[in-house]
Design an enzyme around this catalytic site. Structure first.
Site, short mmCIF file in Angstrom:
data_model
loop_
_atom_site.label_atom_id
_atom_site.label_comp_id
_atom_site.label_asym_id
_atom_site.label_seq_id
_atom_site.Cartn_x
_atom_site.Cartn_y
_atom_site.Cartn_z
N LYS A 152 0.81 -1.22 0.00
CA LYS A 152 0.00 0.00 0.00
C LYS A 152 0.85 1.27 0.00
CE LYS A 152 -4.22 -1.73 0.16
NZ LYS A 152 -5.15 -1.52 -0.98
N GLU A 205 -9.80 6.13 2.94
CA GLU A 205 -10.57 5.05 3.54
C GLU A 205 -9.60 3.93 3.86
OE1 GLU A 205 -9.96 5.34 0.41
OE2 GLU A 205 -9.24 3.32 -0.02
N SER A 219 1.60 -9.70 -0.54
CA SER A 219 1.32 -8.26 -0.56
C SER A 219 1.47 -7.58 0.79
CB SER A 219 -0.09 -8.02 -1.10
OG SER A 219 -1.03 -8.78 -0.37
#
Lengths: 418, 277
Positions: free
Chosen positions: A104, A126, A393
């Site tokens: 991210k 968010e 991830s």
């Protein structure tokens, strides 16, 4: 040559595979937003297209990816995992080792730099699992931006550690007690904040979702994953993988990986959705298994919905995959046949979570555990891929407590029964 | 086909007054009481009725209409059920009816089927909150094919070129959003609203209704000086939220709308320079 670090570069990723001028990938995408957001989104698109063609912006982004995020992330061969699964060779792209513990940060950094370039002083975001919220709070601390994060109250309960991390980083975290109280509702609330504060605020959307240019921009900021992985695979193994695998919530880690391999037609691209408890309404988040084309939160894509067009409830053990729509580019890659999509259940993901810990000493995020779980399905194919590259991830620290509760609902203090 | 909306604005012009547009969510608290509320609005002097289709993810709405949407969904209200209610009540209602909806319920039915059903039910116009002009081509064609008006929203952030485009493609009237942000009652009118109406009037001859944030007869009276209509939504939905379970629901709705309507008094002769045209 295992020691040869691949170049940290995003050159060649920007502008290579744009949607059409209206933001469509085939029949998916577009810009379905309230009128007040049309002009700010057009401004964002212009600023993004300008930034990505500016070598100074690219240099700034690339330099921070290397010296702040810690890129390139390693490509690790998981020999004991492969042998335990009866799979051939498995390579893990270690996005869990990026700063803040997940992919991210790549996108948060890119959009944070863009926000500064646009003169915005405040960011809203968010978050579902909390990883995007943590990455955004981190980048805002680094760049001196005010940060407000919206998070469903159900997700706040199951990812309490990340809520604390965000607050530690100086972000304000707002609980959203509406609808399903998860990621979808957090996006609604972040957009409501943005629409009221467009002049000084950037909406730092965390996945390849939403109105154009977000699906393009987020994928391009994440494409460093595939650029590195492809170069590392060639350098370390002298060949491309037969298949690349990634979990798909909104789908940014998957697109970031797939992007570099799109033109390598022999490489299978496999996205893994959250199968939850069962493929029945309200019990999963596998949009391709139980959804249909619709419009949600600015984009036309596959959506879980009822006959009246209301968005369906979702369930996944993993907060980051618990979302009713999939990024529009995935819908297009599936319709064109270039990528294939599968789903694995909560139970399979929990099992894989433990396999990876036991066989490789790596605790994955529950999201990433979906990709790992699918390796066993691949190994059972009649001619299984020989070299599989999986995007790990994110790391699983945030999930450890929730997994403990899942595995031992009543027996606190006992040894886990693995 | 004559547009009932256009006729209404012509009549308002002849009466030298601005119109009152009311918004309620269909099925709040249930369809039967919703039908009675529509009758009450019409009887108490609302000039145009906006009927909201409840949606699971109303991202352009503030908390009051979000809760109305939740109440309506809980009572089982869908787009199809909303149209059935309109069909039942249409003959008894004088005012034009505008359906106010998000895109997904409409595309789920299919644009042509939706347009046909809305027309059969007696709907006069359709406004889709998350369908800006660039994405509205298909719906507009379908609605035009059955003689319904496509109504576009314009915001303080809308550029002059896009105002012109909405003026060219829109029918019936244009809806000016008075302020940035979501729907919801506010204590005062936004400063920029009058300027936005003036900007719109420079680009198009369509009537302009002003909404978002209007909650009192004083707000309506203010807007009535410089726009063609004033829209009141959340404040009315709030009345329904408070009295929805009471026998006095209709009374309270009527009293509130009569008070709002007093803000739409005829303009004195000779006050043309303050009028909308």
């Amino acid at each position: 040559m295992e020691d040869q670090a691949p170049p940290v570069t995003v050159r060649g990723a920007f502008g290579r595979r744009d949607p059409d001028a209206r933001g469509y990938f085939g029949e998916f995408g577009g810009r379905f937003v309230p009128e007040t957001l049309v002009a700010p989104i057009a401004e964002l698109e212009a600023a993004y297209l300008d930034a990505r063609s500016d070598p100074a912006f690219e240099q700034q982004f690339t330099s921070l990816l290397r010296h702040y995020v810690g890129r390139p992330t390693p490509l690790h061969e998981a020999r004991r995992l492969a042998s335990a699964l009866g799979a051939s060779r498995v390579l893990l792209k270690r996005e869990d080792l990026a700063h803040t513990g997940a992919h991210k940060i790549n996108n948060a950094l890119g959009q944070g730099l863009l926000a500064v370039r646009m003169g915005k002083r405040r960011v809203v975001a968010e978050t579902g699992a909390g990883q995007h919220g943590v990455a955004t709070a981190t980048v805002c601390a680094l760049l001196g931006l005010a940060c407000d994060v919206y998070m469903g109250v159900d997700d706040m309960a199951r990812q309490a550690l990340n809520v604390f991390r965000m607050r530690l980083l100086g972000a304000r975290v707002h609980g959203v007690d509406a609808g399903s109280r998860t990621l979808k509702d957090a996006i609604n609330e972040a957009m409501r904040d943005w629409v009221a504060n467009v002049h000084d605020t950037h909406y730092l959307l965390g996945s390849a979702l939403g109105p154009h240019p977000y699906p393009l921009m987020v994928r391009e900021f994440q494409s460093v994953i595939g650029q590195e992985a492809r170069a590392q695979c060639l350098a370390q193994y002298g060949r491309l993988p037969d298949a690349v695998v990634a979990c798909v919530g909104g789908g940014s880690n998957a697109l970031g990986l797939f992007d570099a391999f799109i033109d390598d037609s022999a490489v299978r691209l496999i996205g893994v959705e959250a199968g939850g408890e069962a493929i029945e309404a309200g019990r999963h988040a596998a949009r391709f298994a139980g959804g249909s084309p619709g419009i949600l939160q600015g984009t036309r894509t596959f959506v879980l919905q009822d006959d009246a067009g209301n968005i369906g409830a979702t369930h996944s053990v993993s907060a980051g995959l618990d979302y009713a729509a999939i990024g529009p580019e995935h819908a297009w890659l599936r319709s064109s046949g270039r990528a294939e999509y599968a789903h694995v259940s909560d139970a399979q993901a929990l099992e894989a979570f433990q396999w990876l810990a036991r066989t490789e000493g790596i605790v994955p995020a529950l999201e990433s555990a979906h990709g790992i779980a699918h390796l066993r399905e691949l190994a059972r194919e009649s001619s299984p891929p020989e070299l599989v590259l999986v995007n790990l991830s994110g790391r699983g620290d945030k999930d450890v407590q929730a997994v403990e509760r899942q595995l031992r609902p009543d027996a606190a203090g006992q040894e886990p029964s693995l | 086909m004559r547009s009932r909306i256009r006729e209404t604005f012509e009549r308002l012009g002849a009466e030298r007054r601005a119109g009152l547009v009311t918004y309620v969510t269909a099925g709040d608290p249930d369809l039967e009481r919703s039908a009675r509320v529509l009758g009450a609005l019409d009887g108490a002097g609302a000039d145009i009725l906006e009927i909201g289709v409840p949606f699971s993810d109303p991202l352009a709405d503030g908390p009051v209409i979000q809760r109305a949407s939740e109440r309506a969904l809980a009572s089982g209200t869908t787009l199809a059920a909303t149209l059935e209610m309109v069909a039942r009540e249409r003959a008894a209602i004088r005012a034009p009816i505008v359906l106010f909806t998000y895109a997904n319920p409409v595309v789920r039915v299919g644009l042509d089927r939706f347009a046909a059903r809305a027309s059969e039910a007696g709907v006069d116009g359709v406004l889709v909150l998350d369908l800006p002009v660039e994405e509205a081509g298909g719906l507009r064609a379908a609605l035009e094919g059955v003689g319904l008006d496509t109504i576009f929203l314009l915001s303080p952030t809308t550029t002059p070129a896009r105002i012109r485009e909405a003026g060219r493609l829109g029918r019936g009237f244009l809806y000016a959003i008075s302020r940035l942000g979501v729907t919801g009652a506010r204590a005062s009118l936004a400063d920029g609203a009058r300027d936005l109406v003036a900007r719109i009037k420079r680009e198009t001859a369509l009537p302009v209704a002003v909404g978002f944030g209007l909650s009192t007869p004083e707000h309506v009276a203010d807007v009535a000086q410089w726009a063609d209509a004033a829209v009141v939504g959340s404040a009315l939905v709030d009345v329904i939220g408070r009295w929805g379970q009471s026998d006095a629901l209709v009374e309270h709705v009527e009293a509130f709308v009569r008070a709002l309507r007093r803000g739409c008094a005829p303009r004195p002769l000779g006050g043309e320079q303050d009028g909308p045209r």
